[in-house]
Motif scaffolding. Structure first.
Motif, PDB file in Angstrom:
ATOM      1  N   VAL A  21       0.855  -1.183   0.000  1.00  0.00           N
ATOM      2  CA  VAL A  21       0.000   0.000   0.000  1.00  0.00           C
ATOM      3  C   VAL A  21       0.897   1.240   0.000  1.00  0.00           C
ATOM      4  O   VAL A  21       1.757   1.388   0.872  1.00  0.00           O
ATOM      5  CB  VAL A  21      -0.931   0.037   1.230  1.00  0.00           C
ATOM      6  CG1 VAL A  21      -1.803   1.286   1.206  1.00  0.00           C
ATOM      7  CG2 VAL A  21      -1.788  -1.217   1.286  1.00  0.00           C
ATOM      8  N   ILE A  22       0.710   2.105  -1.002  1.00  0.00           N
ATOM      9  CA  ILE A  22       1.463   3.354  -1.080  1.00  0.00           C
ATOM     10  C   ILE A  22       0.477   4.508  -0.936  1.00  0.00           C
ATOM     11  O   ILE A  22      -0.112   4.960  -1.917  1.00  0.00           O
ATOM     12  CB  ILE A  22       2.233   3.479  -2.410  1.00  0.00           C
ATOM     13  CG1 ILE A  22       3.123   2.263  -2.652  1.00  0.00           C
ATOM     14  CG2 ILE A  22       3.066   4.757  -2.422  1.00  0.00           C
ATOM     15  CD1 ILE A  22       3.895   2.298  -3.965  1.00  0.00           C
ATOM     16  N   PRO A  23       0.245   5.004   0.289  1.00  0.00           N
ATOM     17  CA  PRO A  23      -0.692   6.113   0.471  1.00  0.00           C
ATOM     18  C   PRO A  23      -0.272   7.336  -0.349  1.00  0.00           C
ATOM     19  O   PRO A  23       0.846   7.823  -0.214  1.00  0.00           O
ATOM     20  CB  PRO A  23      -0.616   6.398   1.971  1.00  0.00           C
ATOM     21  CG  PRO A  23      -0.174   5.097   2.570  1.00  0.00           C
ATOM     22  CD  PRO A  23       0.776   4.521   1.570  1.00  0.00           C
ATOM     23  N   LYS A  24      -1.150   7.798  -1.206  1.00  0.00           N
ATOM     24  CA  LYS A  24      -0.814   8.881  -2.130  1.00  0.00           C
ATOM     25  C   LYS A  24      -0.606  10.220  -1.419  1.00  0.00           C
ATOM     26  O   LYS A  24       0.071  11.099  -1.941  1.00  0.00           O
ATOM     27  CB  LYS A  24      -1.922   9.026  -3.183  1.00  0.00           C
ATOM     28  CG  LYS A  24      -2.132   7.788  -4.043  1.00  0.00           C
ATOM     29  CD  LYS A  24      -0.924   7.480  -4.902  1.00  0.00           C
ATOM     30  CE  LYS A  24      -1.197   6.303  -5.836  1.00  0.00           C
ATOM     31  NZ  LYS A  24      -0.027   5.975  -6.667  1.00  0.00           N
ATOM     32  N   LYS A  25      -1.203  10.389  -0.253  1.00  0.00           N
ATOM     33  CA  LYS A  25      -1.135  11.683   0.425  1.00  0.00           C
ATOM     34  C   LYS A  25       0.044  11.796   1.387  1.00  0.00           C
ATOM     35  O   LYS A  25       0.150  12.780   2.121  1.00  0.00           O
ATOM     36  CB  LYS A  25      -2.443  11.943   1.171  1.00  0.00           C
ATOM     37  CG  LYS A  25      -3.635  12.124   0.239  1.00  0.00           C
ATOM     38  CD  LYS A  25      -4.903  12.448   1.026  1.00  0.00           C
ATOM     39  CE  LYS A  25      -6.089  12.647   0.089  1.00  0.00           C
ATOM     40  NZ  LYS A  25      -7.331  12.970   0.835  1.00  0.00           N
ATOM     41  N   GLN A  26       0.926  10.805   1.385  1.00  0.00           N
ATOM     42  CA  GLN A  26       2.086  10.902   2.272  1.00  0.00           C
ATOM     43  C   GLN A  26       2.964  12.084   1.872  1.00  0.00           C
ATOM     44  O   GLN A  26       3.062  12.448   0.701  1.00  0.00           O
ATOM     45  CB  GLN A  26       2.889   9.602   2.249  1.00  0.00           C
ATOM     46  CG  GLN A  26       3.457   9.213   0.899  1.00  0.00           C
ATOM     47  CD  GLN A  26       4.217   7.891   0.961  1.00  0.00           C
ATOM     48  OE1 GLN A  26       5.367   7.864   1.382  1.00  0.00           O
ATOM     49  NE2 GLN A  26       3.564   6.809   0.560  1.00  0.00           N
ATOM     50  N   LYS A  27       3.615  12.692   2.872  1.00  0.00           N
ATOM     51  CA  LYS A  27       4.465  13.854   2.648  1.00  0.00           C
ATOM     52  C   LYS A  27       5.876  13.574   3.155  1.00  0.00           C
ATOM     53  O   LYS A  27       6.150  12.479   3.667  1.00  0.00           O
ATOM     54  CB  LYS A  27       3.877  15.080   3.363  1.00  0.00           C
ATOM     55  CG  LYS A  27       2.480  15.486   2.895  1.00  0.00           C
ATOM     56  CD  LYS A  27       1.991  16.708   3.642  1.00  0.00           C
ATOM     57  CE  LYS A  27       0.529  17.039   3.330  1.00  0.00           C
ATOM     58  NZ  LYS A  27       0.352  17.524   1.964  1.00  0.00           N
ATOM     59  N   CYS A  28       6.737  14.565   3.040  1.00  0.00           N
ATOM     60  CA  CYS A  28       8.111  14.475   3.542  1.00  0.00           C
ATOM     61  C   CYS A  28       8.114  13.964   4.984  1.00  0.00           C
ATOM     62  O   CYS A  28       7.223  14.299   5.772  1.00  0.00           O
ATOM     63  CB  CYS A  28       8.755  15.855   3.465  1.00  0.00           C
ATOM     64  SG  CYS A  28      10.358  16.000   4.282  1.00  0.00           S
ATOM     65  N   ASN A  29       9.114  13.173   5.323  1.00  0.00           N
ATOM     66  CA  ASN A  29       9.181  12.599   6.674  1.00  0.00           C
ATOM     67  C   ASN A  29       9.416  13.645   7.757  1.00  0.00           C
ATOM     68  O   ASN A  29       9.205  13.377   8.934  1.00  0.00           O
ATOM     69  CB  ASN A  29      10.270  11.515   6.742  1.00  0.00           C
ATOM     70  CG  ASN A  29      11.673  12.091   6.637  1.00  0.00           C
ATOM     71  OD1 ASN A  29      12.166  12.749   7.543  1.00  0.00           O
ATOM     72  ND2 ASN A  29      12.343  11.840   5.526  1.00  0.00           N
TER      73      ASN A  29
END
Length: 434
Positions: A223-231
């Motif tokens: 699963v690659i959540p599209k809304k992930q941002k910079c760590n």
């Protein structure tokens, strides 16, 4: 008024947390013998002991924030070498980060940092589009080699004409996959979230492909959540406490929405952020503990969960060494897993280089803001790579790959940088296992 009180309280909190660390310092000077920056500059202000003394003076009120103080605070790689070698158990990088946060609460972020961290990084789409446009320009103008006349324009933008930059992807990794990627072979074993990181998403997309191919090839749904941002680590390192908190909270809440058995990362700084640094910004709870325990570096996950049989690997006839990223070896305690994966590949002739765990000088944005010092530090790494007499140097950190490859090319050295997971995926593809 409430905002001013809140900022003042936050500033005091940062200083008091710094005080908890520097008060343990014995002033023995052990840090002088291991600090990569001090070895190049030789200024006491730039070593951990000196920064502890600066922090003490700021807390007591005997010292004000000056340009010299800010410069000294920013001369740190956050490589954790001083912490790993301190006989008193001091974590000087925690002192440095809190001093940077303190400076920001007093002076603000400044226009450019606010633009980058609060707008471009937070909104994400400008960075994605910008990376694509840069990728087009690089292919059209810069990718002709060291004699490209365009290089003579580099000094106008503050860069050496010898400088090499990584080629941006024309399509982000996240855009190349659906949000849920089913397992390829047999029943699904587990559901794995993948935190791509900015570099894995926008530059080194083959790393993302390698991660996805290996996991789905061995029966895992990805699963690659599209809304992930910079760590949040680059924001954190530049003194933006609130910006880092926003990013950490966003990613934590986002991944909580998915029913995941584990979360994997293929970037050392992303792994350290999601495992450890996130605890600074999110209140301790059973949910946070459950989240951090789910996070695995990709080498760690493969070593612990995937049984790769010898017949499933194809031959890669290369001499290979390994560079330990700081945020992996000292930040997460991961050293043997990547080496085991490399050594299991048929044909790989592994050579351990000298000082493999010494910082290469990249340190994220440090090699941008302090390039001359970063290259001096990196020269030692390149010398050790050349002495190892290898074809490839494998690692697990995108900024290490960028910085070391830049210097290797500048010195016209033939060695190439690769990611461990890339080489493992190549071997599995050669045997048609994935």
């Amino acid at each position: 008024m409430n905002t001013q009180v809140s900022i003042k309280k936050l500033a005091e909190t940062h200083l008091m947390e710094a005080a908890q660390e520097f008060q343990k310092c014995m002033q023995c000077g052990k840090c002088r013998s291991v600090c990569p920056v001090f070895k190049e500059i030789g200024n006491e202000l730039y070593v951990a002991r000196g920064k502890n003394k600066l922090a003490e003076k700021l807390v007591s009120g005997d010292l004000q924030i000056t340009e010299k103080v800010k410069h000294a605070i920013n001369e740190c790689l956050n490589c954790k070498t001083c912490s790993a070698n301190c006989p008193a158990g001091v974590s000087p990088e925690h002192v440095v980060l809190r001093l940077r946060w303190y400076v920001t609460t007093q002076e603000g972020l400044g226009f450019f940092k606010a633009l980058i961290f609060r707008q471009l990084v937070w909104r994400k789409w400008p960075i994605t589009i910008g990376a694509m446009l840069i990728g087009v320009a690089q292919r059209a103008l810069f990718g002709i080699g060291p004699k490209n006349p365009v290089r003579y324009l580099f000094p106008l933008f503050g860069f050496s004409k010898r400088r090499y930059f990584p080629t941006m992807a024309l399509r982000s990794a996240q855009s190349q996959y659906p949000e849920v990627i089913p397992a390829k072979n047999g029943p699904t074993k587990k559901r794995i979230g993948y935190f791509t990181g900015c570099a894995g998403n926008l530059i080194y997309t083959n790393v993302a492909k390698s991660v996805v191919d290996i996991l789905t090839g061995y029966g895992y749904e990805v699963v690659i959540p599209k809304k992930q941002k910079c760590n949040g680590t680059p924001v954190l390192a530049n003194g933006d406490y609130d910006g880092a908190k926003m990013l950490m909270e966003h990613n934590f809440n986002l991944f909580q929405q998915y029913d995941l058995d584990a979360i994997v990362v293929a970037c050392s700084s992303c792994g350290m952020a999601l495992k450890k640094e996130i605890k600074v910004f999110i209140e301790d709870s059973p949910e946070l503990k459950k989240f951090t325990e789910k996070v695995y570096d990709i080498h760690e996950f493969i070593e612990n969960n995937i049984e790769i049989k010898p017949e499933e690997l194809g031959t890669l006839p290369y001499k290979v060494s390994y560079h330990d990223p700081c945020h992996m070896v000292r930040g997460q305690g991961i050293a043997e897993q990547p080496r085991k994966l490399l050594k299991m590949i048929p044909g790989v002739d592994f050579h351990e280089m000298k000082d493999s765990a010494v910082c290469c000088g990249s340190a994220g944005s440090y090699c941008i803001t302090h390039y001359d010092t970063a290259i001096k530090i990196n020269n030692h790494k390149v010398k050790n790579i050349q002495a190892a007499d290898v074809d490839y140097v494998a690692t697990g950190c995108p900024t290490c790959v960028m910085h070391i490859q830049d210097n290797l090319l500048q010195q016209e050295s033939p060695e190439k940088m690769r990611f461990v997971v890339e080489m493992l995926a190549d071997s599995l593809r050669a045997a048609k296992t994935i």
